[in-house]
Design an enzyme around this catalytic site. Sequence first.
Site, PDB file in Angstrom:
ATOM      1  N   CYS A 424       9.710  51.299  -6.839  1.00  0.00           N
ATOM      2  CA  CYS A 424       9.379  49.668  -6.380  1.00  0.00           C
ATOM      3  C   CYS A 424       9.267  49.416  -5.019  1.00  0.00           C
ATOM      4  CB  CYS A 424      10.623  48.765  -6.814  1.00  0.00           C
ATOM      5  SG  CYS A 424      12.131  49.218  -6.529  1.00  0.00           S
ATOM      6  N   LYS A 427      12.900  46.242  -0.757  1.00  0.00           N
ATOM      7  CA  LYS A 427      13.641  46.060   0.524  1.00  0.00           C
ATOM      8  C   LYS A 427      15.090  46.532   0.594  1.00  0.00           C
ATOM      9  CE  LYS A 427      13.845  42.292   3.236  1.00  0.00           C
ATOM     10  NZ  LYS A 427      13.554  40.800   3.800  1.00  0.00           N
ATOM     11  N   ASP A 474       1.305  49.699  15.557  1.00  0.00           N
ATOM     12  CA  ASP A 474       1.034  51.174  15.403  1.00  0.00           C
ATOM     13  C   ASP A 474       2.259  51.412  14.306  1.00  0.00           C
ATOM     14  OD1 ASP A 474      -0.475  53.076  16.773  1.00  0.00           O
ATOM     15  OD2 ASP A 474       0.075  51.676  18.434  1.00  0.00           O
ATOM     16  N   HIS A 548      10.882  44.353   9.180  1.00  0.00           N
ATOM     17  CA  HIS A 548      11.040  44.514   7.644  1.00  0.00           C
ATOM     18  C   HIS A 548      11.379  45.825   7.619  1.00  0.00           C
ATOM     19  CE1 HIS A 548       9.863  43.947   3.503  1.00  0.00           C
ATOM     20  NE2 HIS A 548       9.639  44.953   3.550  1.00  0.00           N
TER      21      HIS A 548
END
Length: 762
Positions: A424, A427, A474, A548
Amino acid sequence: MQTPDQPILRDIVLVGGGHSHVGVLKSFGMRPMPGVRLTVICTDAHTPYSGMLPGYVAGHYDYDAVHIDLSRLAVFAGARFYRDEVIGLDRTNRKVLCRNRPPVPFDVLSINLGATPQAHGVPGAVEHAVAVKPIAQFNARWLALLERVRRHTGTTTVAVVGAGAGGVELLLAMQFRLRKELQLLGRNPGELAFHLFTDRDVILPTHNPGVRRRFDAVLAERGVVVHRGSAVTQVLPGLLRTASGQEVQADEIVWVTRAGGAAWLNDTGLALDADGFIQVTDSLQTVTDPAIFAAGDVASMVNHPLEKAGVFAVRQGPPLTENLRLTVQGAAPKPYHPQRSWLALISTGNQFAIASRGWLGFGGAWVWRWKDWIDRSFMRKFQDLSPMDANALRSQATSASTVALTSEESLQAISAIAMRCGGCGAKVGATVLSRALGQLQPVDRADVLVGLKDPDDAAVVRVPPGKAMVHSVDFFRAFVDDPYLFGKVAANHALGDFWAMGAQAQSATAIATVPPGLESKVEDLLFQMMTGALEVLNAANCALVGGHTGEGKELALGFAINGLIDDDPTQILRKNGMRAGDVLILTKPIGTGALFAAHARLAAKGRWIDAALQSMVVSNQAGAQCLLAFGATACTDLTGFGLLGHLVEMTRPSGVDAELYLDALPLLDGAQECVSAGIVSSLQAANVRLRRALRNQEAMVTHPRYPLIFDPQTAGGLLASVPADRADACIAALRKAGYAHTTAIGRILAQTDALEPIVLRG
Ligand SMILES: Cc1cc2nc3c(=O)[nH]c(=O)nc-3n(C[C@H](O)[C@H](O)[C@H](O)COP(=O)(O)OP(=O)(O)OC[C@H]3O[C@@H](n4cnc5c(N)ncnc54)[C@H](O)[C@@H]3O)c2cc1C
């Protein structure tokens, strides 16, 4: 040592790359433990094998023959190799403190960092004598002495303090080599004088009288002045003073006396013996802390006092390995009983050795050959490493882990595997993230209106009037198993685009993927990686404002960076400004692609990788400022497209051609060896398509450096064109600014009708 199906559950940290730890690494390479990760922290990428050291000094072996390449061995073992100096332990928080990186957490720790000759008690000894350990330092001084003796005419006096086996053997080796050097130069070996000092009445006090007599005879025959019962009490520049007031002048003073433990061990709370060595039980566990082991010279077995000798450190390798394995499995470690007497084969420099065991003593050239055979066989175990074997062994190790876990850890481990199977890419948990990132301190900029300090859905950054925004992104996966260093390189790589344009980085958002695992492991991984990245971003005054982090198969990190530049197109350092007549300058050596491809195949030397990493963390910021100051007409930073790819990206929009001098290219150590062995990066093939930009490709294809113009770079240097009349001064300034390899690598030419813009020169 994380396999796709197995999260990291336990960290075994090895402090020092001594003779016992190389055995541990080899064993884990041969028989990996699922879920167990090794990290070795050592000051040197190449650890010396003491038995062959005198042979190296005498000139019978080269550097690589007597050093175990720890960095390469770590790749074989699936272990992390951190080149750093350990300076302490935080036992409460189970962390190893290092000089140049964040603390390294451990579940089980092993210390094998050898001993240090104790020069501290003698005034002047630390300043004016060279201790035999650390060997890397001694080696540098030895090479300098060799050079000095070659150049110096007249007498050179060498004094060795300490007449144990190490001191005597080293003296005889140095003498043999230096005499030979003088003979080769047609000079008189009699220009050399050697003195040996001992505070005892005899040399080699731990050996039998027969062996002592043999060495007394060798020393006398070689004209060595032996000062018995002469404790050295003071060292001055070029002078030794003994307890009786005797003074002896010496050009080089080597300290090989009784050794002690490293000073920082005193602050660890671990029980130490009178010489500062760590007291261990029969299982090699410290008497103070069962999760901390020690082996080799630094360990003092309370039930079995041992001489400080490499042979014991080597022999402790297997029981140490077994006990480390048992400990992570939650089983009781087993006692180890060292042998009482041992065979010492002590060389006399001239390919002759004397054997000593108990009351036995005999010598001969054949003893040297025997010793040579034993030593070479030992070294082969660490040199003949096959990447095929290592990969096969690791893929077999995907079976269930046998690590003893708490119930909470078991739940986390199961969930980590389940998440991975679900694919999945979720996070990373908020708690883990906030704990890892909460410890970081991004640079505080007034123009960051909403950032990490006061997080929201997005960061808000002010753009000052008269400025234009510069954007770049990058992202790449970890090419080195060192999250801190990887974080540094990733941030440096990302910032390279800004410096190359003459822009100032302002804010960055990070995007990372980390392999799932126990929360504590994921947290630390993120912390280490982001600490490295943040050091670089902060130094560039670039504020980390958000990011993130997701779970992924591999560790990867990237940055979207925003920057500022004057709102005036003429101030922007573009790729398209090259002018005929300009000189092409490159500020860093190339070869990272080939070197890391070789590293993965165990075909690169540790020192090559070390030097490449050092080059990758050098910022291009000062270089770009320097190029701007010297009127650079165009500039770019070298990354994945390789030198030729980036050059073509510059010549095409500039409407010019260029000639590139292959022989002048600055190369990273080992890069040439790698491509000559046919080892290139997996990106090379894509870059080679650009050969159509070469006018004389066929003529130059066999040039040994030809493949390197396609080599993809990570955090490479700046490639710039500079007006010819300022090029020399610019190169000198760049070198002075720390870009020591800066070179003129070509010239910009007026565009011709030819389709191919680049001409290669030898
Ligand atoms: C000239 C000479 C000849 C010798 N010949 C022999 C011989 O023939 N046979 C024999 O049995 N013994 C010999 N010895 C003794 C032998 O050198 C030692 O007993 C042996 O090296 C001890 O091994 P070790 O594994 O404990 O530590 P070492 O071999 O000293 O290894 C320690 C490692 O830890 C690293 N390290 C040290 N401090 C730190 C730190 N703070 N942080 C990170 N890393 C660190 C070092 O760089 C090194 O890689 C000789 C000694 C000398 C001086």
